[in-house]
Design an enzyme around this catalytic site. Structure first.
Site, PDB file in Angstrom:
ATOM      1  N   TRP A 103       1.030  -1.254  -0.079  1.00  0.00           N
ATOM      2  CA  TRP A 103       0.059  -0.140   0.066  1.00  0.00           C
ATOM      3  C   TRP A 103       0.849   1.235  -0.040  1.00  0.00           C
ATOM      4  O   TRP A 103       0.464   2.186  -0.513  1.00  0.00           O
ATOM      5  CB  TRP A 103      -1.011   0.001   1.167  1.00  0.00           C
ATOM      6  N   ASP A 173      -1.642   6.886   6.310  1.00  0.00           N
ATOM      7  CA  ASP A 173      -2.534   5.834   5.814  1.00  0.00           C
ATOM      8  C   ASP A 173      -3.031   4.882   6.854  1.00  0.00           C
ATOM      9  O   ASP A 173      -2.062   3.868   7.209  1.00  0.00           O
ATOM     10  CB  ASP A 173      -2.143   5.190   4.618  1.00  0.00           C
ATOM     11  N   LYS A 197     -12.603  -1.763   7.087  1.00  0.00           N
ATOM     12  CA  LYS A 197     -11.728  -2.671   7.911  1.00  0.00           C
ATOM     13  C   LYS A 197     -12.377  -2.622   9.438  1.00  0.00           C
ATOM     14  O   LYS A 197     -12.667  -3.582   9.819  1.00  0.00           O
ATOM     15  CB  LYS A 197     -10.416  -2.407   7.806  1.00  0.00           C
TER      16      LYS A 197
HETATM   17  C1  LIG Z   1      -3.042  -0.012   4.369  1.00  0.00           C
HETATM   18  C2  LIG Z   1      -4.263   0.068   3.165  1.00  0.00           C
HETATM   19  N1  LIG Z   1      -4.166   1.132   2.530  1.00  0.00           N
HETATM   20  C3  LIG Z   1      -4.777   1.548   1.533  1.00  0.00           C
HETATM   21  C4  LIG Z   1      -5.856   0.560   1.026  1.00  0.00           C
HETATM   22  C5  LIG Z   1      -6.808   0.568  -0.325  1.00  0.00           C
HETATM   23  O1  LIG Z   1      -8.022   0.860   0.176  1.00  0.00           O
HETATM   24  P1  LIG Z   1      -9.405   1.051  -0.832  1.00  0.00           P
HETATM   25  O2  LIG Z   1      -9.420  -0.141  -1.433  1.00  0.00           O
HETATM   26  O3  LIG Z   1     -10.305   1.766   0.154  1.00  0.00           O
HETATM   27  O4  LIG Z   1      -8.824   2.110  -1.862  1.00  0.00           O
HETATM   28  C6  LIG Z   1      -5.804  -0.686   1.948  1.00  0.00           C
HETATM   29  C7  LIG Z   1      -6.836  -1.845   1.348  1.00  0.00           C
HETATM   30  O5  LIG Z   1      -6.866  -2.774   1.958  1.00  0.00           O
HETATM   31  C8  LIG Z   1      -5.065  -0.901   2.694  1.00  0.00           C
HETATM   32  O6  LIG Z   1      -5.173  -2.205   3.599  1.00  0.00           O
END
Ligand SMILES: Cc1ncc(COP(=O)(O)O)c(C=O)c1O
Length: 362
Positions: A103, A173, A197
């Site tokens: 991520w 994030d 989550k």
């Molecule tokens: C730490 C983290 N950042 C970003 C995301 C991406 O999120 P989204 O699907 O809401 O764009 C996730 C998704 O699993 C994540 O675990």
């Protein structure tokens, strides 16, 4: 009523049963309103109350100071990978990013479209088993901000405290550990998280931004991408995810009713310890992916000796009512996501199952 099974999914993930029941009960018509949350106008007094109460309750839970604004946006955490650099990078057009997993890498990829990214540290070598030490960070004091991922959902690592970044705004994030523990919001310039989550359904993300940073949004930025535009409209610049915000509000009330984030953190640590103890006492049958001091209390990742054994475990666990424990394809193995709403008993039952599986297969 349909029986529920243990849901270890990394996201969308388990929600508190009380929240699901309340939402179900009131889905046909909100008490005293006579219309469903799915039907009411986002410009109505009723929805104003829903969004403002959700904000107030989040403020209480996280002790968010008055000089921060809470936004509910769409486009997931992934859109924040773009909005953060578009709004906060100018005029310096350079930012520091700490690379601790897939991520973080995605956030870096998007930020590079907006300006220069300095990767201040990376733990990619060794397949993201750990969080970097403070001494490893090569920070640029002139960066527009420093970005980090507080919990690495895929690799099962988590920062135990935020990186020290001096006067440079810290951007986080927090998609997979938001509301799992208290954090000192004052240390952050901006926190963002997809809801799916630990907070609610997919389709809505939370942004907590320090007010002086809102002023940085360039005037010529597309309205939908501008923090300033969304903040000026109390997240109602366009039609928001009303249902998602309503559920976040119910989750926040559930957290407050259950002792707030300190109680939740204590419980989360207990749950994680039960699982890690099982891994550590398995004589190597189960191997944790994360180094011990980098372990996540939200996503517990581990491997077995062979892919065959892993496949069998996932299959048998599924048959026994443990859903969603297959690891992400980039690490393989297994991953048990044990967010706030996941019951302790479910962890105890999984550990019994794992011990049994080990006996039968060693
Ligand atoms: C730490 C983290 N950042 C970003 C995301 C991406 O999120 P989204 O699907 O809401 O764009 C996730 C998704 O699993 C994540 O675990």
């Amino acid at each position: 009523m349909e029986k529920r099974i243990y849901n270890f999914s990394a996201g969308p993930a388990i929600l508190p049963e009380d929240v699901l029941k309340e939402a179900q009960e009131n889905l046909f018509a909100l008490p005293g309103v006579g219309m469903s949350i799915l039907e009411i106008s986002h410009r109505s007094k009723t929805f104003d109350n829903v969004i403002n109460e959700a904000k107030e309750d989040l403020k209480k839970l996280l002790s968010i100071p008055d000089n921060y604004t809470i936004l509910f946006l769409q486009g997931g955490a992934s859109l924040q990978f773009c909005m953060v650099p578009l709004n906060l990078m100018p005029p310096k057009n350079k930012a520091d990013y700490i690379n601790t997993g897939s991520w973080s890498k995605k956030a870096i990829k998007e930020a590079k479209r907006a300006g220069t990214v300095n990767v201040a540290a990376s733990t990619e070598e060794g397949n993201f088993k750990r969080i970097p030490k403070q001494s490893e960070l090569k920070l640029d004091p002139d960066a527009a901000y420093v970005h980090f991922t507080s919990n690495n959902t895929i690799y099962g690592t988590e920062w135990s405290s935020e990186p020290e970044v001096g006067n440079v705004p810290l951007v986080c994030d927090a998609s997979s550990d938001i509301l799992s523990k208290k954090i000192d919001v004052k240390k952050y310039g901006l926190i963002y998280a997809g809801a799916q989550k630990n907070m609610g359904p997919s389709g809505v993300s939370l942004v907590i931004i320090r007010n002086d940073l809102i002023e940085k949004s360039p005037e010529n930025l597309y309205s939908m991408l501008s923090y300033k535009v969304h903040a000026g409209a109390n997240s109602l610049f366009n039609t928001p995810n009303c249902f998602g915000i309503y559920i976040i509000g119910l989750v926040a009330k559930w957290l407050l009713k259950n002792g707030g984030l300190d109680s939740m953190h204590k419980l989360n640590k207990e749950k994680a310890e039960i699982l890690y103890n099982c891994i550590d006492s398995s004589n190597g049958f189960y191997k944790g992916h994360a180094e011990k001091d980098s372990r996540s209390i939200m996503n517990v990742t581990f491997n077995l000796a062979t892919e065959e054994l892993e496949k069998n475990l996932i299959q048998e666990a599924g048959d026994a009512g443990f859903s969603g424990i297959k690891g992400h394809r980039s690490v393989g193995g297994l991953r048990a996501s044990i967010y706030n709403a996941f019951p302790k008993q479910g962890v105890v039952d999984l550990v019994d199952f794992m011990k049994d599986f080990q006996k039968k297969n060693s």
